[in-house]
Design a protein around this motif. Structure first.
Motif, PDB file in Angstrom:
ATOM      1  N   SER A  42       1.569   7.614  11.661  1.00 24.79           N
ATOM      2  CA  SER A  42       0.320   7.655  10.897  1.00 24.79           C
ATOM      3  C   SER A  42      -0.743   6.836  11.614  1.00 24.79           C
ATOM      4  N   ASN A  43      -1.836   7.479  11.989  1.00 24.07           N
ATOM      5  CA  ASN A  43      -2.925   6.770  12.663  1.00 24.07           C
ATOM      6  C   ASN A  43      -4.259   6.966  11.951  1.00 24.07           C
ATOM      7  N   GLU A  44      -4.190   7.303  10.662  1.00 19.92           N
ATOM      8  CA  GLU A  44      -5.406   7.462   9.881  1.00 19.92           C
ATOM      9  C   GLU A  44      -5.143   7.180   8.406  1.00 19.92           C
ATOM     10  N   VAL A  45      -6.233   6.846   7.728  1.00 16.25           N
ATOM     11  CA  VAL A  45      -6.234   6.586   6.294  1.00 16.25           C
ATOM     12  C   VAL A  45      -7.290   7.501   5.700  1.00 16.25           C
ATOM     13  N   ALA A  46      -7.054   7.964   4.484  1.00 13.09           N
ATOM     14  CA  ALA A  46      -8.030   8.845   3.842  1.00 13.09           C
ATOM     15  C   ALA A  46      -8.374   8.339   2.450  1.00 13.09           C
ATOM     16  N   PHE A  47      -9.595   8.605   2.061  1.00  6.00           N
ATOM     17  CA  PHE A  47     -10.073   8.331   0.713  1.00  6.00           C
ATOM     18  C   PHE A  47     -10.167   9.673  -0.001  1.00  6.00           C
ATOM     19  N   VAL A  48      -9.563   9.785  -1.156  1.00  2.99           N
ATOM     20  CA  VAL A  48      -9.528  11.048  -1.890  1.00  2.99           C
ATOM     21  C   VAL A  48     -10.827  11.222  -2.673  1.00  2.99           C
ATOM     22  N   ILE A  49     -11.584  12.229  -2.297  1.00  2.00           N
ATOM     23  CA  ILE A  49     -12.807  12.593  -3.019  1.00  2.00           C
ATOM     24  C   ILE A  49     -12.439  13.490  -4.198  1.00  2.00           C
ATOM     25  N   ASP A  50     -11.619  14.502  -3.911  1.00  7.11           N
ATOM     26  CA  ASP A  50     -11.222  15.455  -4.933  1.00  7.11           C
ATOM     27  C   ASP A  50      -9.820  15.945  -4.601  1.00  7.11           C
ATOM     28  N   GLY A  51      -9.009  16.138  -5.622  1.00  8.11           N
ATOM     29  CA  GLY A  51      -7.661  16.653  -5.416  1.00  8.11           C
ATOM     30  C   GLY A  51      -6.604  15.637  -5.782  1.00  8.11           C
ATOM     31  N   LEU A  52      -5.368  16.115  -5.804  1.00  5.97           N
ATOM     32  CA  LEU A  52      -4.214  15.285  -6.150  1.00  5.97           C
ATOM     33  C   LEU A  52      -3.212  15.356  -5.009  1.00  5.97           C
ATOM     34  N   PHE A  53      -2.549  14.233  -4.770  1.00  4.95           N
ATOM     35  CA  PHE A  53      -1.574  14.137  -3.690  1.00  4.95           C
ATOM     36  C   PHE A  53      -0.280  13.538  -4.208  1.00  4.95           C
ATOM     37  N   ARG A  54       0.790  13.833  -3.517  1.00  3.27           N
ATOM     38  CA  ARG A  54       2.059  13.189  -3.801  1.00  3.27           C
ATOM     39  C   ARG A  54       2.664  12.695  -2.496  1.00  3.27           C
ATOM     40  N   SER A  55       3.367  11.584  -2.583  1.00  2.03           N
ATOM     41  CA  SER A  55       4.171  11.083  -1.475  1.00  2.03           C
ATOM     42  C   SER A  55       5.611  11.375  -1.834  1.00  2.03           C
ATOM     43  N   PHE A  56       6.351  11.909  -0.864  1.00  2.00           N
ATOM     44  CA  PHE A  56       7.739  12.251  -1.141  1.00  2.00           C
ATOM     45  C   PHE A  56       8.585  12.104   0.116  1.00  2.00           C
ATOM     46  N   CYS A  68       5.323   8.804  -5.499  1.00  6.28           N
ATOM     47  CA  CYS A  68       3.970   8.283  -5.682  1.00  6.28           C
ATOM     48  C   CYS A  68       2.993   9.441  -5.829  1.00  6.28           C
ATOM     49  N   PHE A  69       1.996   9.247  -6.685  1.00  4.48           N
ATOM     50  CA  PHE A  69       0.879  10.183  -6.792  1.00  4.48           C
ATOM     51  C   PHE A  69      -0.388   9.459  -6.396  1.00  4.48           C
ATOM     52  N   ARG A  70      -1.329  10.188  -5.848  1.00  7.24           N
ATOM     53  CA  ARG A  70      -2.643   9.643  -5.527  1.00  7.24           C
ATOM     54  C   ARG A  70      -3.683  10.571  -6.135  1.00  7.24           C
ATOM     55  N   PHE A  71      -4.727   9.939  -6.667  1.00  8.94           N
ATOM     56  CA  PHE A  71      -5.761  10.628  -7.417  1.00  8.94           C
ATOM     57  C   PHE A  71      -7.121  10.361  -6.785  1.00  8.94           C
ATOM     58  N   PRO A  72      -8.177  11.055  -7.216  1.00  4.25           N
ATOM     59  CA  PRO A  72      -9.510  10.766  -6.683  1.00  4.25           C
ATOM     60  C   PRO A  72      -9.862   9.279  -6.817  1.00  4.25           C
ATOM     61  N   ASN A  73     -10.626   8.804  -5.851  1.00  3.78           N
ATOM     62  CA  ASN A  73     -11.060   7.402  -5.757  1.00  3.78           C
ATOM     63  C   ASN A  73      -9.930   6.469  -5.342  1.00  3.78           C
ATOM     64  N   GLN A  74      -8.945   6.994  -4.659  1.00  2.69           N
ATOM     65  CA  GLN A  74      -7.860   6.181  -4.123  1.00  2.69           C
ATOM     66  C   GLN A  74      -7.676   6.514  -2.645  1.00  2.69           C
ATOM     67  N   PHE A  75      -7.110   5.555  -1.929  1.00  3.95           N
ATOM     68  CA  PHE A  75      -6.771   5.777  -0.528  1.00  3.95           C
ATOM     69  C   PHE A  75      -5.370   6.358  -0.423  1.00  3.95           C
ATOM     70  N   ILE A  76      -5.161   7.163   0.619  1.00  4.25           N
ATOM     71  CA  ILE A  76      -3.824   7.659   0.936  1.00  4.25           C
ATOM     72  C   ILE A  76      -3.536   7.358   2.393  1.00  4.25           C
ATOM     73  N   ALA A  77      -2.295   6.999   2.650  1.00  6.45           N
ATOM     74  CA  ALA A  77      -1.813   6.775   4.018  1.00  6.45           C
ATOM     75  C   ALA A  77      -0.316   6.541   3.946  1.00  6.45           C
ATOM     76  N   ALA A  78       0.334   6.776   5.057  1.00  2.18           N
ATOM     77  CA  ALA A  78       1.726   6.353   5.211  1.00  2.18           C
ATOM     78  C   ALA A  78       1.622   4.923   5.736  1.00  2.18           C
ATOM     79  N   TYR A  79       1.450   3.971   4.810  1.00  2.00           N
ATOM     80  CA  TYR A  79       1.074   2.607   5.180  1.00  2.00           C
ATOM     81  C   TYR A  79       2.061   1.922   6.105  1.00  2.00           C
ATOM     82  N   SER A  80       3.356   2.076   5.866  1.00  2.00           N
ATOM     83  CA  SER A  80       4.305   1.384   6.735  1.00  2.00           C
ATOM     84  C   SER A  80       4.202   1.908   8.164  1.00  2.00           C
ATOM     85  N   SER A  81       4.041   3.195   8.328  1.00  2.00           N
ATOM     86  CA  SER A  81       3.857   3.772   9.663  1.00  2.00           C
ATOM     87  C   SER A  81       2.525   3.337  10.261  1.00  2.00           C
TER      88      SER A  81
END
Length: 188
Positions: A42-56, A68-81
């Motif tokens: 993982s070499n990038e981080v994203a901010f969710v403007i619209d949409g839903l995400f899951r980590s699995f 884990c779920f991620r919702f608008p106005n949250q950051f997503i990333a594979a942080y440990s990587s």
């Protein structure tokens, strides 16, 4: 959206926020598109403007486990990587059509070298991630599935109905049948 999020930290001036926003790239994802794959770095981080995400991840038995779920106005990333530079042990998937703002790791590193404010911001975000993880662990060990569902309903009432049942059940650590029972018992 990201402007208000950054303003909420009371660290950056409006001019600094405008400069920061220019460093993000807009990306559109379709339902089921993958933001990061297990085994990739993982070499990038994203901010969710619209949409839903899951980590699995996929268990040793081949089972798909949503943690884990991620919702608008949250950051997503594979942080440990992202932090270690090691391959990701997770997948991050859009579960709806999504729009995100993406920033590369090298840009973040340059910002943190040149700005104590950015370093402070990164520290706060890391602390928030830690607290969220700790809360998740405590919920799994202490709370019933029904209480975990109620907590999710209280914190994300707008989005919970959009989560596919198989992902929601996996997140709660229960079967879809048990989830249906909980949903019929819990009303908001």
């Amino acid at each position: 959206m990201i402007e208000q999020y950054l303003q909420s930290f009371d660290l950056f001036s409006d001019e600094e926020i405008n400069q920061l926003v220019q460093l993000f790239e807009v990306r559109h994802l379709n339902k089921n598109d993958i933001f990061i794959n297990e085994g990739k770095i993982s070499n990038e981080v994203a901010f969710v403007i619209d949409g839903l995400f899951r980590s699995f991840y996929i268990s040793e038995g081949g089972k798909d486990i949503t943690y884990c779920f991620r919702f608008p106005n949250q950051f997503i990333a594979a942080y440990s990587s992202f932090i270690t530079g090691n391959p990701s042990v997770e997948n991050i998937q859009a579960i709806t059509k999504a729009q995100i703002l993406v920033i590369k790791k090298e840009v973040i590193q340059k910002l943190s070298i040149h700005s104590l404010k950015w370093t402070t911001f990164l520290k706060i975000v890391a602390e928030q991630q830690y607290l969220e993880l700790e809360n998740r662990i405590f919920q799994l060990q202490r709370d019933s599935a029904s209480n975990r569902y109620k907590s999710l309903m209280e914190n994300q009432p707008t989005y919970i109905q959009k989560l596919p049942l198989q992902y929601l059940a996996s997140f709660l650590g229960i079967t879809q049948r048990h989830l249906s029972r909980i949903r019929s018992e819990v009303s908001f």
